[in-house]
Enzyme design. Structure first.
Site, PDB file in Angstrom:
ATOM      1  N   HIS A  57       0.905  -1.057   0.093  1.00 57.79           N
ATOM      2  CA  HIS A  57       0.092   0.043   0.225  1.00 57.79           C
ATOM      3  C   HIS A  57       0.919   1.411  -0.009  1.00 57.79           C
ATOM      4  O   HIS A  57       1.602   1.484   0.924  1.00 57.79           O
ATOM      5  CB  HIS A  57      -0.936  -0.154   1.230  1.00 57.79           C
ATOM      6  CG  HIS A  57      -1.947   1.056   1.493  1.00 57.79           C
ATOM      7  ND1 HIS A  57      -1.596   2.003   2.424  1.00 57.79           N
ATOM      8  CD2 HIS A  57      -3.005   1.502   0.753  1.00 57.79           C
ATOM      9  CE1 HIS A  57      -2.678   3.020   2.499  1.00 57.79           C
ATOM     10  NE2 HIS A  57      -3.472   2.614   1.277  1.00 57.79           N
ATOM     11  N   GLU A  97       0.988  -0.597  -4.944  1.00 58.35           N
ATOM     12  CA  GLU A  97       0.260   0.112  -5.280  1.00 58.35           C
ATOM     13  C   GLU A  97       0.529   1.464  -5.866  1.00 58.35           C
ATOM     14  O   GLU A  97       1.680   2.164  -5.201  1.00 58.35           O
ATOM     15  CB  GLU A  97      -0.835   0.435  -4.175  1.00 58.35           C
ATOM     16  CG  GLU A  97      -2.281   1.060  -4.541  1.00 58.35           C
ATOM     17  CD  GLU A  97      -2.678   1.906  -3.238  1.00 58.35           C
ATOM     18  OE1 GLU A  97      -1.995   2.231  -2.298  1.00 58.35           O
ATOM     19  OE2 GLU A  97      -3.960   2.153  -3.440  1.00 58.35           O
ATOM     20  N   ASP A 123      -1.335   5.450  -6.250  1.00 60.47           N
ATOM     21  CA  ASP A 123      -2.405   6.318  -6.378  1.00 60.47           C
ATOM     22  C   ASP A 123      -2.095   7.407  -7.374  1.00 60.47           C
ATOM     23  O   ASP A 123      -0.917   7.821  -7.259  1.00 60.47           O
ATOM     24  CB  ASP A 123      -2.889   7.004  -4.999  1.00 60.47           C
ATOM     25  CG  ASP A 123      -3.123   5.950  -3.942  1.00 60.47           C
ATOM     26  OD1 ASP A 123      -3.948   5.267  -4.447  1.00 60.47           O
ATOM     27  OD2 ASP A 123      -2.484   6.105  -2.776  1.00 60.47           O
ATOM     28  N   HIS A 127      -0.880  10.251  -3.317  1.00 56.36           N
ATOM     29  CA  HIS A 127      -2.311   9.706  -2.816  1.00 56.36           C
ATOM     30  C   HIS A 127      -3.415  11.004  -2.726  1.00 56.36           C
ATOM     31  O   HIS A 127      -4.591  10.701  -3.125  1.00 56.36           O
ATOM     32  CB  HIS A 127      -2.300   9.292  -1.225  1.00 56.36           C
ATOM     33  CG  HIS A 127      -3.321   9.043  -0.826  1.00 56.36           C
ATOM     34  ND1 HIS A 127      -4.186   9.943   0.031  1.00 56.36           N
ATOM     35  CD2 HIS A 127      -4.077   7.768  -0.757  1.00 56.36           C
ATOM     36  CE1 HIS A 127      -5.305   9.022   0.384  1.00 56.36           C
ATOM     37  NE2 HIS A 127      -5.343   7.868  -0.022  1.00 56.36           N
ATOM     38  N   GLU A 187      -4.634   3.203  -8.884  1.00 56.93           N
ATOM     39  CA  GLU A 187      -5.912   3.801  -8.294  1.00 56.93           C
ATOM     40  C   GLU A 187      -6.135   5.024  -9.153  1.00 56.93           C
ATOM     41  O   GLU A 187      -5.041   6.025  -8.765  1.00 56.93           O
ATOM     42  CB  GLU A 187      -5.949   3.944  -6.844  1.00 56.93           C
ATOM     43  CG  GLU A 187      -7.420   4.745  -6.418  1.00 56.93           C
ATOM     44  CD  GLU A 187      -7.731   4.931  -4.939  1.00 56.93           C
ATOM     45  OE1 GLU A 187      -6.755   4.293  -4.300  1.00 56.93           O
ATOM     46  OE2 GLU A 187      -8.545   5.510  -4.577  1.00 56.93           O
TER      47      GLU A 187
HETATM   48  O1  G3P Z   1      -6.792   1.635  -2.812  1.00 51.58           O
HETATM   49  C1  G3P Z   1      -7.042   1.009  -1.549  1.00 51.58           C
HETATM   50  C2  G3P Z   1      -6.700   1.990  -0.515  1.00 51.58           C
HETATM   51  O2  G3P Z   1      -5.654   2.294  -0.667  1.00 51.58           O
HETATM   52  C3  G3P Z   1      -7.870   2.844  -0.544  1.00 51.58           C
HETATM   53  O3  G3P Z   1      -7.555   3.747   0.406  1.00 51.58           O
HETATM   54  O4  G3P Z   1      -7.150   6.048   0.669  1.00 51.58           O
HETATM   55  O5  G3P Z   1      -5.402   4.638   0.805  1.00 51.58           O
HETATM   56  O6  G3P Z   1      -6.086   5.100  -1.171  1.00 51.58           O
HETATM   57  P1  G3P Z   1      -6.557   4.985   0.094  1.00 51.58           P
HETATM   58 CA    CA Z   2      -5.378   3.504  -2.686  1.00 48.09          CA
END
Ligand code: G3P
Ligand code: CA
Length: 326
Positions: free
Chosen positions: A12, A39, A41, A54, A148
């Site tokens: 993450h 991940e 963002d 993010h 994302e």
């Molecule tokens: O994308 C899964 C998780 O990361 C969603 O929460 O706010 O950390 O992007 P966030």
């Molecule tokens: Ca995310």
């Protein structure tokens, strides 16, 4: 013993429990720790560059307020979309910090990497994908990416098309037709539908499920998405769901037994994978004594297909020990 359907470990924002989120250093560490997917963002700069960040704001994780004083909007926030990539490249990234007056500048996770301790920058999505492809080559592996799209409707209102920008980078870097190596995720159902039906991406998609009160950039009703009818709807365009931990773990009974919702079972009945977020050693849900107990509940009892974690090494170790047997 081998685990049938070993869950995937999604780092993450990288190995963000150890290094500032979404820095290439955090991604390199997660890669070395053996995460299956890393991940990203993604938001856009003023000149339309897809950057790995993010927030739609720059001020929680960079020195933008010191570097560009006077560039905040009337709400006091510094928006990435108000800066050209060349300006964003001048910023230094740090561990996530509080912005409110009482805690301003203090770390959200105090035990993590010290704020202001080293030189980190904001990568573009293209730079990060090239970096990971290089690491895959030098380490002899094929690590997945899990992208994302952040606030796509907000970007559209600001005049920029986030979906088109992300797909262009995937095309440019060669990831556009690797469904085994790329997931796309979004909190907005309409964006995922557009990616599938109009933009015709072959990549697997995950519908993120939040709470209606969070003010996510979508008109969708997340309570509805968790119902049998809502999951039927998600299964019409996505390959899985990304629920919030409390959507599955409801707390403990008086006996001490964990109480689980039917969400995983209902999703699996529709062929949907389940990848909940976010597993943090330093932020455990109420009633959970330690990180291993949390993993036991979600992996062995709930049977999730993967999970987002700030501590990918701990989850990889957990799965390896389980496979090694008693
Ligand atoms: O994308 C899964 C998780 O990361 C969603 O929460 O706010 O950390 O992007 P966030
Ligand atoms: Ca995310």
């Amino acid at each position: 013993m081998s685990i049938s359907n070993r869950p995937i470990v999604i780092a993450h924002r990288g190995a963000s429990g150890y290094l500032p989120e979404h820095t290439l250093a955090a991604k390199a560490l997660a890669h070395a720790m053996g995460a299956d997917f890393l991940e990203q963002d993604v938001v856009l700069s003023r000149d339309g560059a897809a950057i790995v960040l993010h927030d739609i704001h720059l001020d929680s994780t960079t020195d933008v307020a010191q570097h560009f004083p006077g560039r905040a909007r009337s709400d006091g926030r510094f928006y990435a979309i108000d800066f050209d990539l060349e300006e964003i490249r001048q910023l230094r990234v740090h561990e996530r910090a509080h912005l409110d007056d009482k805690r301003k500048g203090s770390a959200v996770y105090p035990e993590r990497f010290p704020i202001g301790h080293a030189l980190f920058t904001v990568p573009t999505l293209a730079e990060e994908l090239d970096f990971l492809a290089g690491l895959d080559r030098s380490r002899g592996c094929r690590t997945g990416v899990y992208i994302e799209l952040k606030s796509p409707n907000w970007h559209r209102r600001e005049g920029l098309d986030l979906s088109a920008a992300v797909l262009a980078v995937l095309q440019q870097t060669g990831y556009q037709d690797r469904p085994e190596q790329v997931f796309l995720q979004c909190f907005d159902d309409q964006t995922l539908q557009q990616l599938r039906k109009q933009l015709k991406t072959p990549l697997p998609m995950i519908q993120l499920i939040g709470e209606n009160g969070w003010g996510e950039d979508s008109a969708v009703d997340y309570d509805y998405l968790r119902t049998p009818e809502g999951l039927d709807y998600v299964a019409s365009y996505a390959q899985g769901i990304g629920p919030f931990i409390p959507h599955i773990y409801l707390g403990k009974a008086v006996s001490g037994a964990p109480q689980l919702s039917a969400l995983v079972e209902e999703a699996h009945a529709r062929g949907l994978q389940v990848h909940p977020y976010t597993f943090r050693r330093d932020e455990l849900p109420a009633g959970i004594g330690n990180f291993e107990e949390l993993l036991d509940i979600f992996i062995r009892q709930a049977g999730v297909d993967g999970l987002f974690t700030d501590f990918p090494d701990l989850v990889v170790d957990y799965l390896n020990q389980w496979e090694a047997g008693p």
